[in-house]
Scaffold this motif. Structure first.
Motif: not given
Length: 390
Positions: A192-215
């Motif tokens: 949102i901040t990037a768009i308001r400031n007419k700057k490139p937004a973070p790169v689109s695509g897959l993102k990680l939502a926090g650490p994944v715990h394998t148990k």
């Protein structure tokens, strides 16, 4: 900033709403099952980003996967495309997909289809799209006996109900709800901040939502059972950091109100009472004791054990004597002026209530008391006059 949340009344949505309510500069709209897809375009008119949580994971009919995941996402994408074109602005979309999108099953295919719809939107319009393939999300307010093993285990164990484990060694991937929300909002606000400031937004695509715990399923069940058992043993798990911190918080959130409290043993005699509160595997134990006016407690020394005393009510005299040199030391403290008093190995020590009311003292010891190896040796503390006569 203003957000649109789809699936706002779901597990993640409820947690997200609470977090957003804590932010004075952020407002939001909620799209729920009570709304119709025809409302999406009007709801998008003044929002800066969409957090798309709505979806179907356990329908009565397989077709509902397509309708609740792919078709709804298509309607959202079409609405964003239309509003973006009319208002000549971009509206970032953050989508909560699933690791099931990698699998060939009805649910996975519907989530993958939704991802593809959003990728197409980005490819055609450059409207930012962020896809989070979530593992099994756990945390407070997740519905038990539905699709979350952690929620079911926590709910049942807290109520002395049985749990079913088919394979203790089966591994599961888990992500904590607060980590998910932190990840979503971090990218949303950056975009949102990037768009308001007419700057490139973070790169689109897959993102990680926090650490994944394998148990393993068995380990998770053992941890939760240990949380419950700690009320009897007073020995807590290591719940201050990382995965166990999150799991313990989740377990406690499933306690029924009549189990918000529990009793601990109280030992009393003519001097006062002694109560142990909490024991840890590697950081000692916490307790408190009382003493009536004129009563002295202690009169012993330790070789390795150390303690911290805090008088929280009343007035106290602490006396110390070196067990080899007989060096004597006395200090005074009271509940009005919080001051920690440490016992030192090799110094005999005691505490006397020198006030006119009951004295209450908090106590921490750096190890759990072991009756087989107490490291506590009787040795009365004498004052200077008594020591000289001796």
């Amino acid at each position: 900033m203003k957000l649109l949340i789809t699936g706002a009344n779901g597990f993640v949505g409820k947690n997200l709403q609470v977090h957003l309510n804590e932010m004075p500069d952020v407002s939001f709209k909620c799209y729920t099952r009570e709304n119709h897809v025809s409302e999406l375009k009007s709801m998008l008119q003044d929002v800066d980003a969409v957090i798309h949580l709505a979806g179907v994971n356990r329908p009565q009919h397989e077709q509902e996967f397509q309708e609740g995941n792919a078709d709804l996402t298509q309607a959202l994408a079409d609405s964003v495309r239309s509003v973006s074109k009319e208002q000549k602005r971009r509206i970032p979309i953050l989508y909560s997909s699933s690791i099931q999108a990698e699998r060939d099953n009805p649910y996975g295919r519907s989530k993958k289809a939704a991802e593809d719809i959003l990728r197409k939107l980005y490819g055609e319009t450059q409207n930012p799209v962020y896809i989070y393939r979530l593992a099994n999300v756990f945390g407070k307010w997740c519905k038990p006996n539905y699709n979350s093993m952690v929620a079911t285990f926590c709910h049942n164990i807290a109520r002395d109900l049985p749990i079913q484990i088919n394979d203790e060694k089966a591994q599961v991937q888990l992500v904590y709800v607060d980590d998910v929300i932190e990840a979503l909002l971090k990218i949303a606000f950056k975009a949102i901040t990037a768009i308001r400031n007419k700057k490139p937004a973070p790169v689109s695509g897959l993102k990680l939502a926090g650490p994944v715990h394998t148990k393993t399923v068995g380990d998770i069940a053992k941890h939760i059972q240990a949380f419950k058992n700690s009320r009897e043993t007073l020995i807590t798990e290591r719940v201050g950091t990382y995965f166990k911190r999150k799991l313990y918080s989740t377990y406690v959130s499933y306690l029924p109100t009549d189990k918000f409290t529990y009793t601990v043993p109280k030992y009393g005699d003519e001097r006062g009472v002694f109560v142990e509160m909490l024991k840890t595997p590697d950081s000692g134990q916490f307790s408190f004791f009382t003493a009536h006016p004129g009563i002295t407690r202690g009169g012993h020394y330790h070789h390795t054990k150390t303690e911290k005393f805090l008088v929280i009510k009343g007035k106290a005299s602490f006396k110390f004597r070196h067990v080899v040199t007989n060096e004597f030391y006395e200090l005074f403290t009271d509940g009005d002026n919080p001051e920690i008093v440490e016992t030192v190995p090799g110094w005999s020590h005691d505490i006397t209530n020198i006030g006119n009311e009951e004295m209450v003292v908090m106590l921490w010891a750096n190890e759990i008391f072991d009756r087989e190896k107490p490291d506590t040796y009787a040795s009365p503390v004498l004052n200077n006059t008594e020591q000289t006569k001796k």
